[in-house]
Every structure is written in structure tokens, then in C-alpha cells.
Design an enzyme around this catalytic site. Structure first.
Site, PDB file in Angstrom:
ATOM      1  N   SER A  96       0.831  -1.191   0.000  1.00 41.39           N
ATOM      2  CA  SER A  96       0.000   0.000   0.000  1.00 41.39           C
ATOM      3  C   SER A  96       0.878   1.257   0.000  1.00 41.39           C
ATOM      4  O   SER A  96       1.690   1.441  -0.898  1.00 41.39           O
ATOM      5  CB  SER A  96      -0.952  -0.065   1.198  1.00 41.39           C
ATOM      6  N   HIS A 121      -2.473  -1.346  -4.390  1.00 39.16           N
ATOM      7  CA  HIS A 121      -3.932  -1.363  -4.513  1.00 39.16           C
ATOM      8  C   HIS A 121      -4.429   0.079  -4.485  1.00 39.16           C
ATOM      9  O   HIS A 121      -3.664   1.004  -4.244  1.00 39.16           O
ATOM     10  CB  HIS A 121      -4.588  -2.212  -3.420  1.00 39.16           C
TER      11      HIS A 121
END
EC number: 3.4.21.92
Length: 196
Positions: A96, A121
Site C-alpha cells: 500500500s 492497490h
């Protein structure tokens, strides 16, 4: 508990907590969730080492599941602001926001250990219960802007197109060290400590 190391000096023994000793060798540990207190600590260390000697590289070891976008971008902006090159070494995982930080190291100096993982993501967001529709629309617009900002950074850092990064970040996308190298987020997989 933070380990303590003891060094022999001309005046006798000197004890350091392990992180202070690593800082002496220009090593910063970025571990755990990215949040404001951790980011402030990393930023302070980056600024200190750059002020101490901006001609020497700083070594940022990364093992994080990600976290706060604003805290992470503050770290990235500081890495880009200082004069010293920041080498990034991923151990464990950079997920992330961690991928944005780790891939923002100096080009040619972004490394990863063989069994570490990367994960990209789309950013997550939400609104609390009782939120008005207008506030939800504002939050959704901000989330889309944030996603665009992060994907632009990831595209620049990897050499991939914005469209590819956007598609690949639609859901959790885990990558091995080899896949991360092929994607362009890192420059080398390290089998041993060959940093200089």
C-alpha cells in the site's frame, strides 16, 4: 523492549539503543504501519542525516503494511526534498503506502530482499455513520484525487503507464521480488549486504 548495544571507545564503553547506533551508520528503519508519529520520526532522521552530510547516502529499510496517505506522502516529499540520495531496501513487505515510499528511493538505489513482497492497490477511504450526502460526495472526490496522485507517483517510479498502474492497482496486487523488479519498482534484488 529496544535492544542496547555497547561500543568500545577510547574513553571506555558507550551504550546506545540499537536505532541510535544504526542512525550513526545512516540507517533508518521504517517498520510497522505508516502513521503520523512514525512519519515524523523518519522525517526528522532524514533531515538530521542530510544536514550532517548531504553527500553521503541514507539507507532506509522498509517493512510496512502501509497506512496513512498523508503521513506517507510527507516521507516521500522529504526524501525528494533533501540532497542526500535515499537508498531503499525492502525487507518483509512494502504494501500500500509502503510501495509508494519504497519505490521513491533514488533511481538505481532501490533494493529488495529475495523473499520480500510488494503490494499495490487503490487507496481506501470511508465516511462515518450519519454522514450527509454532500460530505460523502466530497470524500469520494478527494479519494479519487488521492488515487490519481498515488498512481502518478507509482507510474513515474516504475516507468509503467498510468493506465497500467491504474488497472493493476484495482485490487490487492501482490508481487514477489522478481515481479517487483520486472515491474520497475526496484533496481536490484539483494542476496547479501552489498550496499556501499
Amino acid at each position: 523492549m529496544i535492544p542496547v548495544v555497547i561500543e568500545q571507545t577510547s574513553r571506555g564503553e558507550r551504550s546506545y539503543d540499537i536505532y541510535s547506533r544504526l542512525l550513526k551508520d545512516r540507517i533508518i528503519m521504517l517498520t510497522g504501519p505508516v502513521e503520523d508519529n512514525m512519519a515524523n520520526s523518519v522525517i526528522a532522521q532524514l533531515l538530521f542525516l542530510d544536514a550532517q552530510d548531504s553527500t553521503k547516502d541514507i539507507y532506509l529499510y522498509v517493512n510496512t503494511p502501509g497506512g496513512s496517505v498523508s503521513a506517507g506522502l510527507a516521507i516521500v516529499d522529504t526524501m525528494n526534498f533533501i540532497k542526500a540520495d535515499v537508498q531503499t531496501i525492502v525487507m518483509g513487505m512494502a504494501a500500500s503506502m509502503g510501495t509508494v515510499i519504497a519505490s521513491s528511493g533514488a533511481k538505481g538505489k532501490r533494493f529488495m530482499l529475495p523473499n520480500a513482497e510488494y503490494m499495490i492497490h487503490q487507496p481506501m477511504g470511508g465516511t462515518g455513520g450519519g454522514t450527509q450526502q454532500t460530505d460523502m460526495a466530497i470524500a469520494a472526490e478527494h479519494l479519487l484525487k488521492t488515487r490519481n496522485t498515488l498512481e502518478k507517483i507509482l507510474a513515474e517510479n516504475s516507468g509503467q503507464s498510468m493506465e497500467k498502474v491504474h488497472a493493476d492497482a484495482e485490487r490487492d496486487n501482490w508481487m514477489s521480488a522478481q515481479e517487483t523488479l520486472e515491474y520497475g519498482f526496484i533496481d536490484e534484488i539483494m542476496a547479501n549486504n552489498s550496499l556501499n
